[in-house]
Design an enzyme around this catalytic site. Structure first.
Site, PDB file in Angstrom:
ATOM      1  N   LYS A 131       0.836  -1.195   0.000  1.00 51.16           N
ATOM      2  CA  LYS A 131       0.000   0.000   0.000  1.00 51.16           C
ATOM      3  C   LYS A 131       0.876   1.252   0.000  1.00 51.16           C
ATOM      4  O   LYS A 131       1.782   1.400   0.837  1.00 51.16           O
ATOM      5  CB  LYS A 131      -0.931  -0.001   1.218  1.00 51.16           C
ATOM      6  CG  LYS A 131      -2.011  -1.086   1.144  1.00 51.16           C
ATOM      7  CD  LYS A 131      -2.919  -0.898  -0.060  1.00 51.16           C
ATOM      8  CE  LYS A 131      -4.127  -1.834  -0.006  1.00 51.16           C
ATOM      9  NZ  LYS A 131      -4.931  -1.741  -1.247  1.00 51.16           N
ATOM     10  N   LYS A 163     -14.147  -6.082  -7.871  1.00 47.87           N
ATOM     11  CA  LYS A 163     -14.602  -6.245  -6.488  1.00 47.87           C
ATOM     12  C   LYS A 163     -16.111  -6.536  -6.492  1.00 47.87           C
ATOM     13  O   LYS A 163     -16.896  -5.754  -7.049  1.00 47.87           O
ATOM     14  CB  LYS A 163     -14.311  -4.982  -5.675  1.00 47.87           C
ATOM     15  CG  LYS A 163     -12.842  -4.790  -5.359  1.00 47.87           C
ATOM     16  CD  LYS A 163     -12.636  -3.687  -4.335  1.00 47.87           C
ATOM     17  CE  LYS A 163     -11.255  -3.729  -3.717  1.00 47.87           C
ATOM     18  NZ  LYS A 163     -10.205  -3.191  -4.564  1.00 47.87           N
TER      19      LYS A 163
END
Ligand code: MG
Length: 367
Positions: A164, A264
């Site tokens: 990240k 997703k």
């Protein structure tokens, strides 16, 4: 078969590692919603939706529960195995808000699987892969801490990683360089900014790391900004947050905006719609990360079944969230082994909620 009752449960998923941090956000726990659909024939199914906090996507946990309470009464009496009809009806009852509909659609798939005696992956096209390749998230932290994390994960057998970034661009350049240096030969690294960089900062980061081998994921908020960043780098590009509809995927395909999309399930509205986009991506030659925003064992089962039914050549990676949480909300979760997961072969999703942990439903919708 008719839907006779819809129960809605709220459950917190605290992070085993203390917090999960990405871009400029950080949370110690996520608020998840479990939906149980009961039928007049005694068969029931479950689904889960867990937005990643209220400020990640246009979705939030209370919104999921409010939305389900809004459309739920009109779904009573419908046949849960008629998935297209259920989806069409949900879209007529509530415009947009795909995440609200996701857990309901997943629960209906669970029921269809149980009624036909098949695991959900069979309904989604068959078990095209025996096991599903996972990636491990390296949460945003101090660069050296991230190096320690990726080293430990590699020792556990993981081979694909998503680090990240998306915060201070200078620190992110250090993060990418250090973590890539710690990557073992043959392993795969992505740097996911989760929309966090401004366009010019993103361009600076990809240029400063031009010689580092990694995938860039959703550097900026909009499709247009990401498209500009792609023109300035040779790294493969993954688009995630802005791939929120079939139209967005088709535009990206036409304009060669990405190499991989991140699909997703709840952002698209459930397995029915995610499957449609999955099948179109396979037809167009687009490779996919298949996952969800977050969740526990139930969301992971849905991810695993969708990924199992995707050709291996088109499946980049998936995530399994339940291993990050301090407690299990269901038994029968996909089994994780050496960087892969495997969904149960029992009918439906194959998971059984831990009803004691879920407690009393926060809403019960029945006639
Ligand atoms: Mg992403």
């Amino acid at each position: 078969m008719k839907i006779s009752k819809i129960n809605v449960f709220q459950v917190d998923l605290p992070m085993k590692e203390g917090a999960y941090s990405w871009s400029n956000q950080s949370f110690a726990a996520f608020d998840s919603t479990v939906v149980q659909i009961e039928t007049d024939e005694g068969v029931s199914g479950v689904g889960e939706v867990c937005p990643l906090g209220p400020s990640y996507l246009p979705a939030y946990a209370e919104g999921a529960r409010t939305g389900i309470a809004t459309i739920g009464p009109d779904l009573l009496g419908e046949d849960p195995t008629h998935l297209a009809r259920i989806n069409h009806k949900m879209d007529r009852l509530l415009k947009g808000h795909p995440y609200v509909k996701s857990a309901i659609d997943i629960a209906c798939h669970d029921i269809l699987g149980k009624v036909t005696g098949q695991p959900v992956c069979n309904i989604l096209g068959g078990r095209l892969q025996e096991k599903v390749k996972l990636f491990k998230v390296v949460s945003r932290a101090d660069p050296d801490e991230m190096v320690d994390k990726i080293t430990a994960y590699q020792e556990q057998g993981f081979k694909q990683f998503q680090m990240k970034v998306g915060a201070d661009p200078d620190v992110d350049i250090t993060r990418i360089n250090k973590v890539a240096n710690a990557l073992w030969e043959g392993n795969v690294l992505g740097a996911d900014a989760n929309c966090g960089w401004r366009q010019h900062d993103a361009v600076r980061v990809v240029k400063a790391t031009a010689d580092v081998k990694y995938y860039v994921e959703q550097p900026c908020e909009t499709y247009e900004e990401c498209r500009v960043v792609r023109d300035h780098c040779h790294h493969p590009m993954i688009l995630d947050e802005c791939m929120d509809s079939l139209q967005a995927v088709l535009r990206g395909y036409q304009e060669r905006a990405m190499d991989v999309i991140n699909l997703k399930i709840n952002r698209l509205g459930g397995l029915t719609k995610a499957r449609l986009i999955r099948d179109i991506c396979v037809s167009l030659g687009i490779i996919m990360t298949i996952e969800d925003s977050w969740g526990g064992e139930i969301a992971d089962a849905a991810i695993a079944h969708l990924a199992h039914s995707t050709p291996e050549d088109f499946h980049f990676q998936s995530s399994a969230f339940h291993e990050y949480a301090t407690h299990a909300i269901a038994t029968g979760a996909p089994v994780i082994e050496e960087g892969y997961m495997r969904a149960p072969e029992t009918p439906g999703l194959g998971v059984e909620p831990n009803w004691d942990l879920l407690g009393k439903p926060v809403a019960s919708i029945s006639a």
